[in-house]
Design an enzyme around this catalytic site. Structure first.
Site, short mmCIF file in Angstrom:
data_model
loop_
_atom_site.label_atom_id
_atom_site.label_comp_id
_atom_site.label_asym_id
_atom_site.label_seq_id
_atom_site.Cartn_x
_atom_site.Cartn_y
_atom_site.Cartn_z
N TYR A 25 0.85 -1.19 0.00
CA TYR A 25 0.00 0.00 0.00
C TYR A 25 0.89 1.23 0.00
O TYR A 25 1.83 1.30 0.79
CB TYR A 25 -0.89 0.01 1.25
CG TYR A 25 -1.76 1.24 1.40
CD1 TYR A 25 -1.57 2.12 2.47
CD2 TYR A 25 -2.77 1.53 0.49
CE1 TYR A 25 -2.36 3.25 2.62
CE2 TYR A 25 -3.57 2.66 0.64
CZ TYR A 25 -3.36 3.51 1.70
OH TYR A 25 -4.14 4.63 1.84
N ASP A 80 9.32 2.44 -0.27
CA ASP A 80 8.30 3.03 0.59
C ASP A 80 8.57 2.48 2.00
O ASP A 80 8.14 1.38 2.33
CB ASP A 80 6.92 2.65 0.08
CG ASP A 80 5.83 3.12 1.02
OD1 ASP A 80 4.65 3.00 0.65
OD2 ASP A 80 6.14 3.60 2.13
N LYS A 96 5.58 7.93 9.64
CA LYS A 96 5.25 7.23 10.89
C LYS A 96 6.28 7.47 12.00
O LYS A 96 6.24 8.50 12.65
CB LYS A 96 5.02 5.73 10.61
CG LYS A 96 3.76 5.52 9.76
CD LYS A 96 3.23 4.12 9.82
CE LYS A 96 1.98 3.98 8.96
NZ LYS A 96 1.33 2.69 9.12
C1 LIG Z 1 3.63 1.47 3.59
C2 LIG Z 1 2.74 2.67 3.55
C3 LIG Z 1 1.69 2.85 4.46
O1 LIG Z 1 1.46 1.89 5.38
C4 LIG Z 1 0.87 4.01 4.37
C5 LIG Z 1 -0.22 4.24 5.24
N1 LIG Z 1 -0.66 3.26 6.06
C6 LIG Z 1 -1.82 3.18 6.66
C7 LIG Z 1 -2.85 4.13 6.52
C8 LIG Z 1 -3.92 4.08 7.36
C9 LIG Z 1 -5.02 5.06 7.21
O2 LIG Z 1 -5.02 5.80 6.18
O3 LIG Z 1 -5.88 5.11 8.12
C10 LIG Z 1 -4.02 3.08 8.45
C11 LIG Z 1 -3.37 1.79 8.08
O4 LIG Z 1 -4.20 1.09 7.19
C12 LIG Z 1 -2.03 1.93 7.44
O5 LIG Z 1 -1.02 1.81 8.43
C13 LIG Z 1 1.18 4.97 3.36
C14 LIG Z 1 0.38 6.25 3.18
O6 LIG Z 1 0.72 7.12 4.21
P1 LIG Z 1 -0.37 8.20 4.66
O7 LIG Z 1 -1.53 7.39 5.24
O8 LIG Z 1 0.34 9.02 5.72
O9 LIG Z 1 -0.78 8.98 3.48
C15 LIG Z 1 2.22 4.76 2.50
N2 LIG Z 1 2.98 3.61 2.60
#
Ligand SMILES: CC1=C(O)/C(=C\N=C2/C=C(C(=O)O)C[C@@H](O)[C@@H]2O)C(COP(=O)(O)O)=CN1
Ligand SMILES: Cc1ncc(COP(=O)(O)O)c(C=O)c1O
Length: 440
Positions: free
Chosen positions: A149, A248, A276
């Site tokens: 993702y 990523d 994160k």
């Molecule tokens: C490997 C990876 C991710 O895990 C990612 C975001 N992860 C999550 C987003 C969530 C959300 O939008 O509520 C929660 C979880 O599904 C996931 O950790 C993203 C996107 O980051 P963002 O949500 O900060 O736009 C990019 N690469």
């Protein structure tokens, strides 16, 4: 009359969630989080590895906000510093003394990065990094992998097992209605850990590929490690065909080690995205690479912007978090011991309960998934996800949540442990899982 006009001072989680749903579409500002709601749970506060709901119930949390809190919630060394910066000025849009410190700490810890640009989310950073890759190569196509993702931007939001109730369509299928028709025409999606598919794609389209983006250790399908040599193979093919290798590391960056997955694997990407853990709980992201690759941005030829990008509060969080991590990298060894303990104890209780389970781990990121039957092969994505018992896992989550343990009901969402998850806390986690399995 909507709930907002009712006095909610002493409302229950159920009442507050209903009121929230009246004013926030879906009840929260993320589909992934909204889909994760089982029993209503509305929080009042969090600290360490615990959250307290509006009714005063205390829960141990192993989801931990999906990963930023390596030292637990409300870590005074990090968020205390941010609180002070808020009083000194959170955002002016003018260069700040913290900027070079924050960027310098990233460059000093992530092997492939000499220069960065900050953003507010992983999605923002990835969108800009891929646009830069397209500009640098003069090509349009991007390669992604099933289960990985990369946020919700137009050219990488594909349906995956995590957004499609466990079934992963083959090939890149638009992840949301309303996406531009053809948005994914420039996106290839390959099975993870499939060397033959990778070879075939590069043989057929190698000269059209601007970038290959991957989670070097996949975290969004549960933890799925690359098979030995697979990431090196991607790097070799990308280099030979003039495509950029993009890591990523939104999950793995500063999580699986000070230098992230690229440090563990010994593979240097061309561009890296981190978020994160980078901010220790404060929203911030960054993308970067060599000065040569970042030069179009330095010349204001390529474009990236953002009112809040690199704001002073976020910079203070990055400086505080990375100073703490570089000051004591032994924290990764501590987290590995704690997480290995949890992994083994959990495996024991599922075995005692006679329940097939898939438990995989990368450092302090652990994934636990009830299966319909034991998995015979290596814990590869294609072999494991079809075996996951999503319904039973959701029932287990509800029982655990009612007993004071919170994890995400979608087993493809990992557990993120922290230094606050001490052995006695983990014993309590395991005991709750064991008791809940007996009542499943
Ligand atoms: C490997 C990876 C991710 O895990 C990612 C975001 N992860 C999550 C987003 C969530 C959300 O939008 O509520 C929660 C979880 O599904 C996931 O950790 C993203 C996107 O980051 P963002 O949500 O900060 O736009 C990019 N690469
Ligand atoms: C009217 C308007 N819309 C959108 C944006 C983009 O917002 P952000 O910079 O937070 O991405 C801006 C930022 O300047 C703006 O002024």
């Amino acid at each position: 009359m909507t709930q907002t006009s009712v006095n909610l001072t002493h409302a229950t989680s159920e009442q507050l969630l209903e009121a929230t749903r009246a004013v926030i579409a879906g009840g929260g500002s993320s589909n992934m989080r909204n889909m994760g709601v089982t029993d209503p749970l509305v929080l009042d506060r969090s600290a360490g590895c615990r959250v307290w709901d509006v009714e005063g119930n205390e829960l141990i949390d192993v989801n931990m906000g999906y990963g930023p809190h390596l030292f637990g919630y409300a870590d005074p060394d990090v968020l205390g510093v941010v609180a002070q910066q808020l009083r000194l000025g959170a955002i002016t849009g003018i260069t700040h003394r913290l900027d070079h410190q924050a960027a310098g700490l990233i460059a000093a810890t992530v092997p492939s990065i000499e220069q960065v640009r900050f953003a507010n989310s992983g999605t923002e950073a990835i969108t800009s990094a891929l646009r830069l890759a397209r500009h640098l190569t003069g090509r349009a196509r991007v390669v992604t992998f099933e289960g990985h993702y990369h946020g919700w931007s137009e050219t990488v939001l594909r349906k995956s097992a995590i957004t499609n109730n466990g079934t992963d369509p083959t090939g890149a299928v638009p992840g949301a209605p309303g996406m531009i028709p053809g948005a994914l025409d420039f996106t290839y999606q390959l099975p993870w850990n499939d060397v033959a598919a990778l070879d075939a794609l590069f043989a057929a389209h190698g000269t059209e590929i601007a970038a290959v983006i991957l989670e070097p250790i996949c975290g969004n399908a549960g933890m799925v490690h690359p098979l030995p040599g697979f990431v090196e193979k991607i790097a070799d093919l990308a280099a030979r065909h003039g495509a950029l290798l993009v890591f990523d590391e939104v999950i793995t960056g500063f999580r699986v080690g000070l230098s992230g997955a690229q440090g563990l694997l010994g593979v240097q990407p061309d561009l890296t995205i981190v978020s994160k853990v980078l901010g220790g709980g404060f929203p911030v992201a960054a993308f970067g690479g060599s000065r040569e690759l970042m030069a179009p941005l330095a010349r204001n030829e390529a474009f990236h912007a953002g009112v809040f990008s690199g704001n002073h509060a976020a910079m203070s969080a990055v400086v505080a978090m990375l100073t703490k991590l570089t000051g004591d990298p032994s924290v990764y060894g501590t987290l590995d011991v704690l997480s290995s303990y949890a992994e083994q104890r959990l495996a024991d209780v599922f075995a005692e309960a006679g329940r097939p389970v898939r438990i995989t781990r990368a450092g302090s990121v652990l994934s636990v998934a009830l299966l319909t039957r034991p998995q015979e092969t290596e814990s590869d994505y294609d072999a494991a996800v079809p075996l996951i018992d999503f319904a039973a896992h959701r029932r287990l989550q509800i029982l655990c949540q009612r007993a004071g343990l919170y994890f995400h009901p979608n087993p493809l969402e990992p557990w993120f442990l922290s230094t606050a998850h001490t052995p006695d806390v983990l014993d309590s986690v395991v005991a709750t899982v064991k008791d809940s399995l007996a009542r499943l």
